[in-house]
Each structure stands twice: as C-alpha cells, then as structure tokens.
Design an enzyme around this catalytic site. Structure first.
Site, PDB file in Angstrom:
ATOM      1  N   HIS A 140     -26.649   9.953 -22.474  1.00  0.00           N
ATOM      2  CA  HIS A 140     -25.698  10.023 -21.361  1.00  0.00           C
ATOM      3  C   HIS A 140     -25.847   8.757 -20.528  1.00  0.00           C
ATOM      4  O   HIS A 140     -26.943   8.424 -20.065  1.00  0.00           O
ATOM      5  CB  HIS A 140     -25.953  11.256 -20.493  1.00  0.00           C
ATOM      6  CG  HIS A 140     -24.977  11.394 -19.366  1.00  0.00           C
ATOM      7  ND1 HIS A 140     -23.807  12.129 -19.477  1.00  0.00           N
ATOM      8  CD2 HIS A 140     -24.970  10.864 -18.110  1.00  0.00           C
ATOM      9  CE1 HIS A 140     -23.142  12.063 -18.328  1.00  0.00           C
ATOM     10  NE2 HIS A 140     -23.819  11.295 -17.483  1.00  0.00           N
ATOM     11  N   CYS A 141     -24.752   8.054 -20.308  1.00  0.00           N
ATOM     12  CA  CYS A 141     -24.769   6.800 -19.562  1.00  0.00           C
ATOM     13  C   CYS A 141     -24.163   7.030 -18.177  1.00  0.00           C
ATOM     14  O   CYS A 141     -22.976   7.348 -18.060  1.00  0.00           O
ATOM     15  CB  CYS A 141     -23.994   5.711 -20.307  1.00  0.00           C
ATOM     16  SG  CYS A 141     -23.952   4.121 -19.449  1.00  0.00           S
ATOM     17  N   GLY A 142     -24.978   6.853 -17.149  1.00  0.00           N
ATOM     18  CA  GLY A 142     -24.482   7.028 -15.800  1.00  0.00           C
ATOM     19  C   GLY A 142     -23.564   5.923 -15.337  1.00  0.00           C
ATOM     20  O   GLY A 142     -22.744   6.116 -14.442  1.00  0.00           O
ATOM     21  N   GLY A 145     -20.352   7.042 -16.600  1.00  0.00           N
ATOM     22  CA  GLY A 145     -20.079   8.430 -16.248  1.00  0.00           C
ATOM     23  C   GLY A 145     -19.660   9.269 -17.430  1.00  0.00           C
ATOM     24  O   GLY A 145     -18.852  10.193 -17.280  1.00  0.00           O
TER      25      GLY A 145
END
Length: 304
Positions: A140-142, A145
C-alpha cells in the site's frame, strides 16, 4: 476518504512552484532553452499521467462472482476454518460442500478472506487500509493513496522513474554550469563562488531548491531501483518477507519474462503510461514444482 485528493493537490502545488523555478531561472540562460523546455514538459507530462493512473486505477479487486465460482477450490488449512466459514455463511453450506466434493484436491489452492468475505487467489492479499483484497498485491502506497497491485504496478514504476528524472534535471544543470567553462582549479572555484552570488542566477534560495531536488532524486531513484529489481525477479514486497529471489515459487526463466508480467508484452510500450498487454491470468500464476507449502500457508494469512 480525503487522502487521495489531498496528496494529489499537495503534489500539484509543489510541482507547479518547482517548475516555475526551473523554467524561469534555469532555462532562460541555457544554451538550448527550447530543447530543455521540451524535455522538461515531456517528462513532466509522463510523470503526471503515471501518477494519476496509478492513483485512480483499480489494483485488482476480487469480484463476488469470481469468488462464488471458486468456492470449491478453497484450501482450508484447518477443519476449524472450514466450520468457521460455513457458520458465517450458512446459506452457502450446500453449494460449498458440493463444489468441494467435486473439485480435485490438487486444485484446492485458494484461500478465503474472513474480512472482506471473498476467495483469495494466489498472490492476493488483504489491505487493512483499503479493507479489500487485491490480486498480486505488492504494498500500500500512501503517496498515491492506493494499493499497488496487478493492474497499476506498471504505472507505479513509471511514476518513480519519471519523478527521479524530473528532480535530477536542475542539479544536472548546475553541475554542467560549474564544469563547462572550468579550465583549472581557480576557474572551477570561481564558477562555484559565482553560483552562490546573490546577484547571479543561482541565489541561495535557488541553491536550496537544487539541493532538495537532488535529495528527492536520490531517494526516489533508490526506490525505483529496488522495485524494478523485485519486478525482474517476479517477487512482491510481501513475498520478499518470506521468500528470497532464488527460492520464490514464481521465479521465471529470465528477467525479461518477469518484467513482462508488470510492464506488458510490448516492449515498445514499457516506458509509456498506457495499459499493458498482459496475457497472464491474475488469479493463476505458473509455479515451480518445489514450492515450500508452509510458506505458502503463511502468506495466505498475511494482512497488510
């Protein structure tokens, strides 16, 4: 709910000011301003398209229809898990038992997610932030998003590549200006002092931006090298916690074949932010026969 618009608007604001600095302060005194402008705008456009597509593309959610069609291929690691599944959805007990009895044991290699209530194919994992399972989930890449999965992995790699190139252009221009007219140590030192002059093109404010650009470039480039190496080894960030590139069950004969699973089969389109042509089924990947079964079971229980 607001993380994607916030990150996008923040990135757009920073990049707008950043490119004002590049085009106004750096390009106007270069020997070929038109060429540099074209290069900057092309790279900027490719970077923005990659960013938007990575953020907006569905990484690969698992449909309810596909899940219902594959109830018979669920591999329950323990009898208690099967009873838990049937007790949670009693209306499916007859259908599940019928499909389980008709499905050969060697085809029972999928797992069930008790959080989003779908059958998980191979290499699929549940993301606790998105609260969904994604096919061939990487992480998951913040910053975008969104999760990085089967359908947007290419856009994520291109986003890292073009961002690192983008932030390398201003420091490269400074390095070129320092060494282009230097014929000796005194000339080199004179050019360097001139760069820090308040009356010259490169004021301290601009030099701070240059230094920040170089730091961002090195950081993003390091991320790109790490992710492209794992893509060439056909291993995700989650799988790297349990497998090494040598013993991964999904290892292919060549790195080119592994990259084709991410960037597509058309090599001419590898560097373009367009949907890749991939013939591999995202729910079924070829494996080597010597698969460590205990590690595969552990992977099925991972929640990110």
């Amino acid at each position: 709910l607001f993380i994607r618009p916030f990150l996008f608007e923040l990135a757009m604001s920073m990049l707008s000011w950043y490119y004002y600095v590049i085009l106004y302060h750096l390009v106007k005194k270069t020997c070929c301003p038109i060429t540099l402008c074209i290069v900057v705008f092309v790279v900027f456009g490719l970077q923005q398209i990659s960013f938007i597509r990575c953020m907006s593309t569905n990484p690969g959610t698992i449909s309810k229809q596909w899940s219902e069609e594959n109830y018979g291929r669920i591999c329950f690691l323990e009898k208690e898990l099967e009873e838990k599944f049937l007790s949670a959805q009693p209306h499916l007990e007859g259908v599940v038992r019928e499909k389980q009895n008709s499905c050969p044991s060697e085809e029972k290699k999928y797992h069930y997610c008790y959080r989003c209530l779908v059958v998980k194919p191979e290499r699929a994992h549940h993301c606790s932030r998105c609260d969904r399972c994604f096919m061939k989930m990487d992480h998951h890449c913040g910053w975008v998003g969104n999760c990085i999965g089967f359908y947007n992995h290419k856009f994520y790699l291109l986003f890292l590549l073009y961002t690192s190139i983008l932030f390398f252009i201003p420091p490269l221009k400074v390095i070129f200006d320092i060494f282009s007219h230097a014929t000796g140590f005194k000339s080199f030192w004179g050019n360097l002092k001139k760069l820090f002059s308040l009356n010259d093109l490169y004021s301290p404010c601009i030099m701070v931006i240059q230094l920040g650009s170089l730091m961002v470039c090195l950081y993003v480039a390091n991320m790109f090298v790490h992710h492209i190496k794992q893509a060439a080894q056909n291993i995700s960030l989650i799988e790297a916690l349990f497998y090494t590139p040598e013993n991964t069950p999904y290892k292919l004969d060549s790195k080119c074949q592994s990259l084709e699973l991410v960037l597509g089969e058309n090599k001419w389109a590898w560097f373009l932010p367009i949907i890749p042509k991939i013939s591999t089924n995202p729910t079924c990947f070829s494996k080597r026969p010597s698969e460590p079964q205990e590690l595969n079971q552990l992977l099925s229980l991972i929640h990110i």
